[in-house]
Design a protein around this motif. Structure first.
Motif, PDB file in Angstrom:
ATOM      1  N   VAL A   1      47.862  -9.170  15.289  1.00 20.17           N
ATOM      2  CA  VAL A   1      47.290  -7.833  15.402  1.00 20.17           C
ATOM      3  C   VAL A   1      45.960  -7.872  14.659  1.00 20.17           C
ATOM      4  O   VAL A   1      45.895  -8.377  13.533  1.00 20.17           O
ATOM      5  N   ALA A   2      44.906  -7.370  15.271  1.00 19.43           N
ATOM      6  CA  ALA A   2      43.601  -7.344  14.623  1.00 19.43           C
ATOM      7  C   ALA A   2      42.855  -6.098  15.057  1.00 19.43           C
ATOM      8  O   ALA A   2      43.102  -5.565  16.140  1.00 19.43           O
ATOM      9  N   GLY A   3      41.942  -5.638  14.205  1.00 20.46           N
ATOM     10  CA  GLY A   3      41.166  -4.475  14.588  1.00 20.46           C
ATOM     11  C   GLY A   3      40.247  -3.989  13.495  1.00 20.46           C
ATOM     12  O   GLY A   3      40.125  -4.622  12.441  1.00 20.46           O
ATOM     13  N   ILE A   4      39.633  -2.847  13.774  1.00 19.46           N
ATOM     14  CA  ILE A   4      38.729  -2.209  12.831  1.00 19.46           C
ATOM     15  C   ILE A   4      39.045  -0.715  12.790  1.00 19.46           C
ATOM     16  O   ILE A   4      39.185  -0.072  13.831  1.00 19.46           O
ATOM     17  N   LEU A   5      39.153  -0.189  11.574  1.00 12.14           N
ATOM     18  CA  LEU A   5      39.329   1.240  11.345  1.00 12.14           C
ATOM     19  C   LEU A   5      38.039   1.784  10.743  1.00 12.14           C
ATOM     20  O   LEU A   5      37.575   1.295   9.712  1.00 12.14           O
ATOM     21  N   THR A   6      37.450   2.776  11.405  1.00  8.67           N
ATOM     22  CA  THR A   6      36.343   3.534  10.830  1.00  8.67           C
ATOM     23  C   THR A   6      36.952   4.865  10.411  1.00  8.67           C
ATOM     24  O   THR A   6      37.296   5.692  11.257  1.00  8.67           O
ATOM     25  N   ASN A   7      37.141   5.020   9.112  1.00  9.43           N
ATOM     26  CA  ASN A   7      37.862   6.186   8.616  1.00  9.43           C
ATOM     27  C   ASN A   7      36.977   7.430   8.597  1.00  9.43           C
ATOM     28  O   ASN A   7      35.760   7.341   8.472  1.00  9.43           O
TER      29      ASN A   7
ATOM     30  N   SER B   1      43.020  11.619  11.382  1.00  5.50           N
ATOM     31  CA  SER B   1      41.715  11.884  11.993  1.00  5.50           C
ATOM     32  C   SER B   1      40.653  10.827  11.703  1.00  5.50           C
ATOM     33  O   SER B   1      39.566  11.142  11.208  1.00  5.50           O
ATOM     34  N   PRO B   2      40.925   9.554  12.037  1.00  5.59           N
ATOM     35  CA  PRO B   2      39.890   8.536  11.842  1.00  5.59           C
ATOM     36  C   PRO B   2      38.725   8.772  12.802  1.00  5.59           C
ATOM     37  O   PRO B   2      38.890   9.374  13.861  1.00  5.59           O
ATOM     38  N   THR B   3      37.559   8.274  12.428  1.00  3.09           N
ATOM     39  CA  THR B   3      36.413   8.341  13.327  1.00  3.09           C
ATOM     40  C   THR B   3      36.655   7.427  14.517  1.00  3.09           C
ATOM     41  O   THR B   3      36.357   7.790  15.658  1.00  3.09           O
ATOM     42  N   ALA B   4      37.215   6.232  14.264  1.00  7.93           N
ATOM     43  CA  ALA B   4      37.544   5.293  15.345  1.00  7.93           C
ATOM     44  C   ALA B   4      38.572   4.286  14.865  1.00  7.93           C
ATOM     45  O   ALA B   4      38.593   3.912  13.693  1.00  7.93           O
ATOM     46  N   ILE B   5      39.429   3.880  15.777  1.00  6.18           N
ATOM     47  CA  ILE B   5      40.355   2.776  15.547  1.00  6.18           C
ATOM     48  C   ILE B   5      40.315   1.917  16.808  1.00  6.18           C
ATOM     49  O   ILE B   5      40.407   2.436  17.926  1.00  6.18           O
ATOM     50  N   LYS B   6      40.105   0.620  16.616  1.00  4.83           N
ATOM     51  CA  LYS B   6      40.085  -0.325  17.736  1.00  4.83           C
ATOM     52  C   LYS B   6      40.972  -1.489  17.342  1.00  4.83           C
ATOM     53  O   LYS B   6      40.723  -2.139  16.326  1.00  4.83           O
ATOM     54  N   ALA B   7      42.024  -1.730  18.115  1.00  2.00           N
ATOM     55  CA  ALA B   7      42.976  -2.773  17.751  1.00  2.00           C
ATOM     56  C   ALA B   7      43.431  -3.539  18.985  1.00  2.00           C
ATOM     57  O   ALA B   7      43.445  -3.014  20.101  1.00  2.00           O
ATOM     58  N   ILE B   8      43.806  -4.779  18.755  1.00  2.48           N
ATOM     59  CA  ILE B   8      44.330  -5.648  19.807  1.00  2.48           C
ATOM     60  C   ILE B   8      45.535  -6.394  19.260  1.00  2.48           C
ATOM     61  O   ILE B   8      45.563  -6.753  18.085  1.00  2.48           O
TER      62      ILE B   8
ATOM     63  N   VAL C   1      54.690  -3.708  18.224  1.00  2.00           N
ATOM     64  CA  VAL C   1      53.804  -3.747  17.058  1.00  2.00           C
ATOM     65  C   VAL C   1      52.777  -2.640  17.209  1.00  2.00           C
ATOM     66  O   VAL C   1      52.431  -2.237  18.316  1.00  2.00           O
ATOM     67  N   GLY C   2      52.306  -2.133  16.071  1.00  2.00           N
ATOM     68  CA  GLY C   2      51.339  -1.056  16.103  1.00  2.00           C
ATOM     69  C   GLY C   2      50.590  -0.930  14.800  1.00  2.00           C
ATOM     70  O   GLY C   2      50.781  -1.718  13.873  1.00  2.00           O
ATOM     71  N   VAL C   3      49.746   0.090  14.733  1.00  2.00           N
ATOM     72  CA  VAL C   3      48.931   0.364  13.557  1.00  2.00           C
ATOM     73  C   VAL C   3      48.999   1.865  13.287  1.00  2.00           C
ATOM     74  O   VAL C   3      49.014   2.671  14.219  1.00  2.00           O
ATOM     75  N   ASN C   4      49.047   2.230  12.002  1.00  2.00           N
ATOM     76  CA  ASN C   4      48.974   3.631  11.610  1.00  2.00           C
ATOM     77  C   ASN C   4      48.012   3.730  10.438  1.00  2.00           C
ATOM     78  O   ASN C   4      47.727   2.725   9.785  1.00  2.00           O
ATOM     79  N   GLY C   5      47.489   4.924  10.174  1.00  2.00           N
ATOM     80  CA  GLY C   5      46.535   5.068   9.090  1.00  2.00           C
ATOM     81  C   GLY C   5      46.235   6.505   8.774  1.00  2.00           C
ATOM     82  O   GLY C   5      46.948   7.412   9.200  1.00  2.00           O
ATOM     83  N   PRO C   6      45.147   6.726   8.027  1.00  2.00           N
ATOM     84  CA  PRO C   6      44.770   8.079   7.608  1.00  2.00           C
ATOM     85  C   PRO C   6      44.553   9.010   8.810  1.00  2.00           C
ATOM     86  O   PRO C   6      44.126   8.572   9.881  1.00  2.00           O
TER      87      PRO C   6
END
Length: 129
Positions: free
Chosen positions: A89-95, A48-55, A41-46
């Motif tokens: 899966v949980a986390g926070i994306l700071t775009n 060059s995010p400022t931060a991605i933190k996932a568990i 399992v994983g996460v993808n997004g926009p």
């Protein structure tokens, strides 16, 4: 369904994200795979995010397992998982400056067999700012 692939693919668990937004996400994944194949399992997004933190946490043949990530890609890998499994899966994306799509992803653990994400799996995306 993922068949014979170790490449993480987008599921229907996606959310459009504008530049400089902050999003929290939480997903429950109900999966099934043949013996020994497992899943990732994983996460993808926009870009060059400022931060991605996932568990990610899951059951691997009856044993709790998991992983953490501060970049896009695989968070957790259940190598020996077989039969019905549940993962979170949980986390926070700071775009950053790029808009795009935040996606919870899955793949086979090995390049063999079929791994299925079942109906009833769910994901909540919450815009923080």
């Amino acid at each position: 369904t993922v068949d014979s692939s170790t490449t993480l693919v987008n599921t229907v668990m996606t959310q459009a994200v504008a530049a400089n937004e902050v999003w929290a996400f939480s997903a429950i994944l109900l999966m099934d795979g043949p013996g020994g194949v497992g899943f990732s399992v994983g996460v993808n997004g926009p870009a060059s995010p400022t931060a991605i933190k996932a568990i990610a946490n899951y059951w691997n043949n009856g044993v709790p397992s998991g992983g953490v990530a501060t970049a896009y890609g695989t968070i957790a890998y259940g190598a020996g998982a077989s039969g019905a499994e549940v993962g979170t899966v949980a986390g926070i994306l700071t775009n950053g400056a790029n808009a795009g799509t935040l996606a919870i992803q899955m793949a086979n653990g090995l390049a063999a067999g079929i791994t299925t994400l079942y109906a009833g799996s769910q994901c909540v995306f919450t815009r923080i700012s």
